[in-house]
Design a protein around this motif. Structure first.
Motif, PDB file in Angstrom:
ATOM      1  N   PRO A   1      18.095  80.386  37.649  1.00 19.10           N
ATOM      2  CA  PRO A   1      17.277  81.455  38.228  1.00 19.10           C
ATOM      3  C   PRO A   1      17.908  82.795  37.850  1.00 19.10           C
ATOM      4  CG  PRO A   1      18.124  79.947  39.928  1.00 19.10           C
ATOM      5  CD  PRO A   1      18.793  79.572  38.664  1.00 19.10           C
TER       6      PRO A   1
ATOM      7  N   ASP B   1      17.844  74.642  49.139  1.00 23.46           N
ATOM      8  CA  ASP B   1      18.651  75.807  48.775  1.00 23.46           C
ATOM      9  C   ASP B   1      18.394  76.205  47.322  1.00 23.46           C
ATOM     10  OD1 ASP B   1      20.461  77.837  48.755  1.00 23.46           O
ATOM     11  OD2 ASP B   1      22.230  76.548  48.581  1.00 23.46           O
TER      12      ASP B   1
ATOM     13  N   ASN C   1      14.923  71.996  43.530  1.00 24.10           N
ATOM     14  CA  ASN C   1      13.557  71.833  44.016  1.00 24.10           C
ATOM     15  C   ASN C   1      13.073  70.396  43.745  1.00 24.10           C
ATOM     16  OD1 ASN C   1      10.855  71.986  44.572  1.00 24.10           O
ATOM     17  ND2 ASN C   1      10.526  73.899  43.437  1.00 24.10           N
TER      18      ASN C   1
ATOM     19  N   ASN D   1      18.565  67.909  36.625  1.00 29.57           N
ATOM     20  CA  ASN D   1      18.804  68.203  38.032  1.00 29.57           C
ATOM     21  C   ASN D   1      18.062  69.488  38.378  1.00 29.57           C
ATOM     22  OD1 ASN D   1      20.555  68.097  40.611  1.00 29.57           O
ATOM     23  ND2 ASN D   1      20.840  70.186  39.848  1.00 29.57           N
ATOM     24  N   ASP D   2      17.596  69.568  39.603  1.00 30.13           N
ATOM     25  CA  ASP D   2      17.049  70.833  40.111  1.00 30.13           C
ATOM     26  C   ASP D   2      17.119  70.796  41.624  1.00 30.13           C
ATOM     27  OD1 ASP D   2      15.020  73.129  38.667  1.00 30.13           O
ATOM     28  OD2 ASP D   2      14.985  73.023  40.860  1.00 30.13           O
TER      29      ASP D   2
ATOM     30  N   SER E   1      22.103  70.726  44.192  1.00 32.74           N
ATOM     31  CA  SER E   1      22.666  71.944  43.619  1.00 32.74           C
ATOM     32  C   SER E   1      23.287  71.657  42.256  1.00 32.74           C
ATOM     33  CB  SER E   1      23.742  72.498  44.545  1.00 32.74           C
ATOM     34  OG  SER E   1      24.440  73.521  43.874  1.00 32.74           O
ATOM     35  N   ALA E   2      23.066  72.571  41.326  1.00 28.25           N
ATOM     36  CA  ALA E   2      23.676  72.447  40.001  1.00 28.25           C
ATOM     37  C   ALA E   2      25.202  72.448  40.097  1.00 28.25           C
ATOM     38  CB  ALA E   2      23.212  73.602  39.122  1.00 28.25           C
TER      39      ALA E   2
ATOM     40  N   CYS F   1       9.455  78.924  32.857  1.00 28.94           N
ATOM     41  CA  CYS F   1       9.862  77.842  31.943  1.00 28.94           C
ATOM     42  C   CYS F   1      10.129  78.427  30.551  1.00 28.94           C
ATOM     43  CB  CYS F   1       8.781  76.769  31.864  1.00 28.94           C
ATOM     44  SG  CYS F   1       7.176  77.368  31.329  1.00 28.94           S
TER      45      CYS F   1
ATOM     46  N   TYR G   1      10.885  80.794  43.736  1.00 26.44           N
ATOM     47  CA  TYR G   1      10.454  79.428  43.430  1.00 26.44           C
ATOM     48  C   TYR G   1       9.808  78.739  44.634  1.00 26.44           C
ATOM     49  CZ  TYR G   1      12.799  79.978  39.029  1.00 26.44           C
ATOM     50  OH  TYR G   1      13.155  80.438  37.788  1.00 26.44           O
TER      51      TYR G   1
ATOM     52  N   ASP H   1      19.952  69.168  31.627  1.00 26.65           N
ATOM     53  CA  ASP H   1      19.543  70.478  32.141  1.00 26.65           C
ATOM     54  C   ASP H   1      19.759  70.498  33.651  1.00 26.65           C
ATOM     55  OD1 ASP H   1      18.436  72.834  32.952  1.00 26.65           O
ATOM     56  OD2 ASP H   1      16.661  72.700  31.678  1.00 26.65           O
ATOM     57  N   PRO H   2      20.753  71.279  34.112  1.00 22.07           N
ATOM     58  CA  PRO H   2      21.048  71.331  35.555  1.00 22.07           C
ATOM     59  C   PRO H   2      20.041  72.128  36.371  1.00 22.07           C
ATOM     60  CG  PRO H   2      22.551  72.748  34.309  1.00 22.07           C
ATOM     61  CD  PRO H   2      21.697  72.053  33.294  1.00 22.07           C
ATOM     62  N   PHE H   3      19.202  72.948  35.703  1.00 18.71           N
ATOM     63  CA  PHE H   3      18.131  73.704  36.383  1.00 18.71           C
ATOM     64  C   PHE H   3      16.830  73.315  35.677  1.00 18.71           C
ATOM     65  CE2 PHE H   3      21.969  76.466  36.339  1.00 18.71           C
ATOM     66  CZ  PHE H   3      22.134  76.740  37.696  1.00 18.71           C
TER      67      PHE H   3
ATOM     68  N   GLY I   1      13.618  72.615  36.122  1.00 16.45           N
ATOM     69  CA  GLY I   1      12.256  73.136  36.257  1.00 16.45           C
ATOM     70  C   GLY I   1      11.239  72.059  35.941  1.00 16.45           C
ATOM     71  N   ARG I   2      10.313  72.375  34.996  1.00 16.14           N
ATOM     72  CA  ARG I   2       9.278  71.401  34.632  1.00 16.14           C
ATOM     73  C   ARG I   2       9.821  70.322  33.685  1.00 16.14           C
ATOM     74  NH1 ARG I   2       5.720  73.895  29.600  1.00 16.14           N
ATOM     75  NH2 ARG I   2       7.526  74.627  28.463  1.00 16.14           N
TER      76      ARG I   2
HETATM   77  C1  LIG Z   1      14.357  79.447  35.103  1.00 14.18           C
HETATM   78  S1  LIG Z   1      13.920  78.017  36.016  1.00 14.18           S
HETATM   79  C2  LIG Z   1      14.210  76.732  34.875  1.00 14.18           C
HETATM   80  C3  LIG Z   1      12.988  76.466  34.058  1.00 14.18           C
HETATM   81  C4  LIG Z   1      13.186  75.378  33.038  1.00 14.18           C
HETATM   82  N1  LIG Z   1      14.059  75.813  31.951  1.00 14.18           N
HETATM   83  C5  LIG Z   1      11.836  74.978  32.468  1.00 14.18           C
HETATM   84  O1  LIG Z   1      11.618  75.095  31.256  1.00 14.18           O
HETATM   85  O2  LIG Z   1      10.964  74.606  33.266  1.00 14.18           O
HETATM   86  C6  LIG Z   1      15.268  77.852  37.143  1.00 14.18           C
HETATM   87  C7  LIG Z   1      15.229  76.617  38.018  1.00 14.18           C
HETATM   88  O3  LIG Z   1      16.434  76.608  38.782  1.00 14.18           O
HETATM   89  C8  LIG Z   1      16.144  75.928  39.990  1.00 14.18           C
HETATM   90  N2  LIG Z   1      17.240  76.195  40.937  1.00 14.18           N
HETATM   91  C9  LIG Z   1      17.408  77.258  41.751  1.00 14.18           C
HETATM   92  N3  LIG Z   1      18.562  77.154  42.436  1.00 14.18           N
HETATM   93  C10 LIG Z   1      19.149  76.005  42.039  1.00 14.18           C
HETATM   94  C11 LIG Z   1      20.378  75.360  42.357  1.00 14.18           C
HETATM   95  N4  LIG Z   1      21.208  75.867  43.245  1.00 14.18           N
HETATM   96  N5  LIG Z   1      20.672  74.203  41.735  1.00 14.18           N
HETATM   97  C12 LIG Z   1      19.796  73.638  40.852  1.00 14.18           C
HETATM   98  N6  LIG Z   1      18.609  74.205  40.529  1.00 14.18           N
HETATM   99  C13 LIG Z   1      18.292  75.381  41.089  1.00 14.18           C
HETATM  100  C14 LIG Z   1      14.780  76.430  40.386  1.00 14.18           C
HETATM  101  O4  LIG Z   1      14.177  75.530  41.296  1.00 14.18           O
HETATM  102  C15 LIG Z   1      14.095  76.490  39.017  1.00 14.18           C
HETATM  103  O5  LIG Z   1      13.392  75.301  38.795  1.00 14.18           O
END
Ligand SMILES: C[S@@+](CC[C@H](N)C(=O)[O-])C[C@H]1O[C@@H](n2cnc3c(N)ncnc32)[C@H](O)[C@@H]1O
Length: 419
Positions: free
Chosen positions: A295, A321, A124, A121-122, A275-276, A77, A302, A99-101, A103-104
């Motif tokens: 990632p 995925d 997970n 979006n994530d 998926s993002a 994070c 993850y 935020d497309p990824f 996380g928390r």
């Molecule tokens: C570096 S972390 C992000 C952390 C976030 N910035 C935070 O502060 O918690 C990357 C995230 O990308 C997600 N992720 C991986 N592949 C993905 C995909 N194809 N589409 C969307 N999210 C994805 C992972 O589940 C993970 O939560």
């Protein structure tokens, strides 16, 4: 274009051929970064492909971590000050921040606290469990009442292996809590208070202090395997102690809610799992700002790290995925697909701050790859911002042992969707 001599002797990105067809422009933001001196040091300026690169301490490790609501752990994070830096400069109250990824949900919580509309979006599904309840926190007395109502002595199944982490009575309570959430969902009674308690309990599952349900193990954002935990127990000559599940949940809830909430209620969030690269639920040109961190290359697993949290929340991660790439061309191909989608959802003139951190001890410069990918996708690269920090006590979310000294940097490519 920029003074490279702000800090003589400092090594920065070397001059490289301009990106094809790229015409560098001096934005007010770049001027601000070049002259930035808020924490004492001058900005080191360089460039890559004609895109200015600025290195400094733009937000500081000395500032407190952020609002108490942010204090939930997750692998890789970023700190709340990172999205805060961009949200304050590039959006107004009511604007959508995405935020497309997610996380928390660091970006989303920060956006909501600042009166912006959080969109996330994530891949997970666990990320919604961790984020959604903090965008609509219940009152402490509602949480206390519900925690006391949940029958933690009810019989419920749990894998026997989990005794490696938990005292038998603690595991019985965790299993009863898990069964409560499943039953409440099935009956349609699952509400915001249940969601809050599930989020807090998910965070308390494993850790290395008495504030967690487990015996001493890895930091809370990273569940180790049963086999590895057996070794940790043998090495430390430890058996899991009895923990008070209710008391731990209530204490963590109080801590999360200890800072004052904004005067105006937080705007509701729009959260997606997928998926993002494909987010049909988000309207085109609806987002003012994206602040995100994908990632990185082969850094974090993850799925493996979240296996215990996923079990507790009844989530099957097998078919999910989550991108875990080891080779740069694979990573770049995935990002190209995602960037087309980011361009679609951003409004004209909207900005994306794309953070890539340090990879393989700095031998792979993902930020330079991001500049190329962004430019090819139709974004205008505005600058690369490198935030460097010394730290003495790292947050667990970086997966580094507490009380070590070191530095880390956030490497953020700032890209604009053309008007
Ligand atoms: C570096 S972390 C992000 C952390 C976030 N910035 C935070 O502060 O918690 C990357 C995230 O990308 C997600 N992720 C991986 N592949 C993905 C995909 N194809 N589409 C969307 N999210 C994805 C992972 O589940 C993970 O939560």
């Amino acid at each position: 274009m920029w003074e490279k001599a702000a800090n003589p002797g400092a090594s920065m990105t070397s001059l490289s051929p301009h990106l094809p067809g790229f015409a560098p422009q001096v934005s007010a933001f770049c001027t601000e970064l070049a002259g930035f001196r808020e924490f004492g040091s001058a900005t080191v300026c360089g460039e890559f492909g004609g895109v200015p690169v600025f290195e400094n301490e733009f937000w500081t490790a000395k500032q407190r971590e952020g609002h108490s609501l942010q204090e939930v752990s997750y692998r890789a994070c970023f700190k709340p000050s990172l999205p805060g830096f961009f949200i304050k400069r590039f959006t107004k109250p009511g604007d959508a921040v995405y935020d497309p990824f997610m996380g928390r949900g660091t970006t989303l919580i920060e956006a909501a606290l600042l009166g912006r509309r959080p969109v996330g979006n994530d891949a997970n599904p666990l990320c919604i469990v961790l984020t959604a309840p903090r965008l609509a926190p219940p009152a402490q007395d509602e949480i206390e009442k519900r925690v006391r109502e949940i029958p933690l002595d009810a019989a419920a199944d749990a894998p026997d292996d989990l005794h490696v982490f938990y005292h038998p009575d603690t595991l019985r309570e965790i299993a009863a809590l898990r069964a409560w959430f499943i039953a409440r969902r099935e009956s349609g009674a699952f509400d915001a208070v249940d969601a809050w308690i599930q989020m807090v309990a998910t965070n308390r599952l494993t850790g290395h202090s008495v504030g967690y349900f487990s015996v001493y193990t890895l930091p809370p954002n990273q569940a180790t395997s049963v086999v590895a935990q057996r070794k940790i127990n043998a090495k430390r000559d430890q058996t899991p102690p009895r923990r008070d599940v209710r008391a731990i949940i209530l204490k963590k809830s109080r801590n999360l809610l200890k800072d004052p909430m904004p005067d105006t209620p937080m705007l509701p969030g729009s959260l997606y799992t997928g998926s993002a690269a494909s987010t049909p639920g988000i309207a085109g040109s609806s987002v003012a700002l994206i602040v995100t961190s994908p990632p990185f290359l082969d850094i974090v697993q993850y799925k493996t790290d979240n296996w215990l949290r996923a079990w507790f929340c009844g989530i099957a991660l097998d078919g999910v995925d989550v991108w875990e790439f080891r080779k740069l061309p694979d990573w770049s191909a995935a990002m190209r697909g995602a960037f087309a989608e980011f361009l679609r959802v951003l409004r004209p003139g909207g900005l994306m701050a794309f953070e890539v951190g340090e990879v393989r001890k700095g031998t792979v410069r993902l930020e330079e790859e991001v500049v190329r990918i962004g430019h090819a996708a139709g974004f205008t690269p505005e600058c690369v911002l490198i935030n460097t920090q010394d730290f003495t006590k790292t947050s667990n979310c970086w997966g580094i042992t507490n009380n070590e000294r070191g530095t880390n940097s956030n490497r953020i490519v700032v890209l604009r969707k053309p008007e």
